[in-house]
Design a protein around this motif. Structure first.
Motif, mmCIF file in Angstrom:
data_model
loop_
_atom_site.group_PDB
_atom_site.id
_atom_site.type_symbol
_atom_site.label_atom_id
_atom_site.label_comp_id
_atom_site.label_asym_id
_atom_site.label_seq_id
_atom_site.Cartn_x
_atom_site.Cartn_y
_atom_site.Cartn_z
ATOM 1 N N ASP A 1 0.832 -1.202 0.000
ATOM 2 C CA ASP A 1 0.000 0.000 0.000
ATOM 3 C C ASP A 1 0.876 1.266 0.000
ATOM 4 O O ASP A 1 0.575 2.228 -0.715
ATOM 5 N N TYR A 2 1.940 1.250 0.787
ATOM 6 C CA TYR A 2 2.858 2.391 0.814
ATOM 7 C C TYR A 2 3.537 2.586 -0.543
ATOM 8 O O TYR A 2 3.695 3.722 -1.022
ATOM 9 N N LYS B 1 7.318 -1.273 -6.311
ATOM 10 C CA LYS B 1 5.925 -1.734 -6.157
ATOM 11 C C LYS B 1 5.763 -3.162 -6.691
ATOM 12 O O LYS B 1 5.108 -4.006 -6.079
ATOM 13 N N GLU C 1 2.413 6.879 -6.932
ATOM 14 C CA GLU C 1 1.517 7.952 -7.364
ATOM 15 C C GLU C 1 2.168 9.324 -7.176
ATOM 16 O O GLU C 1 2.084 10.185 -8.062
ATOM 17 N N ARG C 2 2.838 9.503 -6.034
ATOM 18 C CA ARG C 2 3.532 10.791 -5.809
ATOM 19 C C ARG C 2 4.665 10.989 -6.803
ATOM 20 O O ARG C 2 4.842 12.101 -7.345
ATOM 21 N N GLN D 1 3.249 12.016 -10.132
ATOM 22 C CA GLN D 1 2.825 13.420 -10.152
ATOM 23 C C GLN D 1 4.028 14.358 -10.233
ATOM 24 O O GLN D 1 4.041 15.319 -11.011
ATOM 25 N N HIS E 1 2.327 1.814 -3.453
ATOM 26 C CA HIS E 1 1.329 2.396 -4.373
ATOM 27 C C HIS E 1 1.290 3.912 -4.217
ATOM 28 O O HIS E 1 1.302 4.663 -5.218
ATOM 29 N N LYS E 2 1.204 4.364 -2.979
ATOM 30 C CA LYS E 2 1.142 5.805 -2.731
ATOM 31 C C LYS E 2 2.434 6.497 -3.182
ATOM 32 O O LYS E 2 2.396 7.592 -3.760
ATOM 33 N N LYS E 3 3.572 5.866 -2.923
ATOM 34 C CA LYS E 3 4.855 6.440 -3.327
ATOM 35 C C LYS E 3 4.932 6.566 -4.840
ATOM 36 O O LYS E 3 5.399 7.598 -5.376
#
Length: 281
Positions: free
Chosen positions: A91-92, A121, A98-99, A102, A94-96
């Motif tokens: 989960d971490y 990931k 996405e950042r 961006q 995935h968020k990393k």
């Protein structure tokens, strides 16, 4: 006062009334209870003559090691730590990712940084799959350990009676058909009735036809149903076998006794004067 009925009629009517044949009442089935694994007998829960129910525990072998193995495998199967850890790290990741995507779109980080986050990931996805596979394997290991433990508990295969008990607690239960059984069980609800009929009766009976059985020495009559008609004759005696099934609620009629059976379809059967009905097989 003399009867007005001719003697010939009396004889004919008597012959038509019944033409019973010798038979033998036997248990529906008999089994020798043996263990599929070797081990010291810890408990034997029944004695000779006891009535047992299907699924009832009859014999318990020593199983301390198998019980410990089941407990250990259950702990592993129920453990959630590694699986939850892998899920959290994914989960971490995935968020990393996405950042990083961006920031890469805004030209704040290089494409290489975003690729490294994506690779991380994928690695964590593989670790999560491995954790799930380990979890499934642990569950299967727990089932296997339980199966091994279950083999050390012997249960009754049917409702019946303990015919004999050959081994006791402390004895070694050995596997294999040539080894001494622990118990002998018989099923007496229903019963089998074996009868031998002459050649003249062939073709006159069919499966599911009714008959009346009278056990020797007990009195009373019992309904029975034809189940098996042999298709191979005994050459020496010119006879064939017939098996009937007789309900025996509560085990009121014992097995292993002689009887007489009357078939309505065979009441007109005339056997030769020299014919002697053989003993039931």
């Amino acid at each position: 006062m003399k009867s007005s009925i001719p003697m010939a009629c009396l004889l004919a009517c008597g012959a038509a009334a019944a033409n019973p044949f010798d038979c033998l009442i036997e248990p529906y089935q008999m089994v020798e209870v043996r263990s599929s694994v070797e081990g010291i007998i810890e408990k034997v829960n029944v004695q000779r003559g006891d009535r047992v129910r299907a699924g009832q525990v009859l014999v318990q072998l020593e199983s301390a090691a198998e019980t410990s193995a089941v407990q250990l495998s259950r702990v592993r199967a129920e453990s959630q730590g590694r699986l939850q850890s892998a899920q959290n790290r994914l989960d971490y990741a995935h968020k990393k990712l996405e950042r990083q995507a961006q920031l890469e779109a805004q030209k704040f980080v290089s494409v290489q940084a975003r690729d490294e986050a994506e690779a991380e990931k994928r690695i964590l996805e593989a670790e999560l799959r491995a954790a799930r596979e380990d979890k499934e394997q642990a569950i299967l290991d727990a089932r296997h350990a339980q199966d091994l433990l279950n083999r050390r508990v012997l249960r009754s295969p049917f409702d019946g009676v303990v015919l004999d008990r050959m081994l006791n607690p402390g004895d070694l239960a050995e596997s294999g058909t040539g080894r001494k059984p622990i118990l002998k069980l018989v099923q007496v609800e229903p019963l089998r009735v074996e009868v031998v009929l002459p050649l003249a009766a062939w073709g006159k009976l069919k499966p599911q036809q009714a008959a009346t059985v009278v056990p020797e020495g007990l009195g009373g009559s019992h309904a029975a149903t034809v189940k098996v008609i042999d298709s191979v004759f005994d050459t020496a005696s010119g006879t064939f076998g017939v098996r009937l099934e007789m309900p025996n609620a509560g085990g009121r009629v014992p097995a292993g006794i002689r009887c007489r059976v009357d078939f309505p379809e065979l009441r007109q059967l005339v056997t030769p004067a020299s014919y002697t009905r053989p003993a039931a097989r």
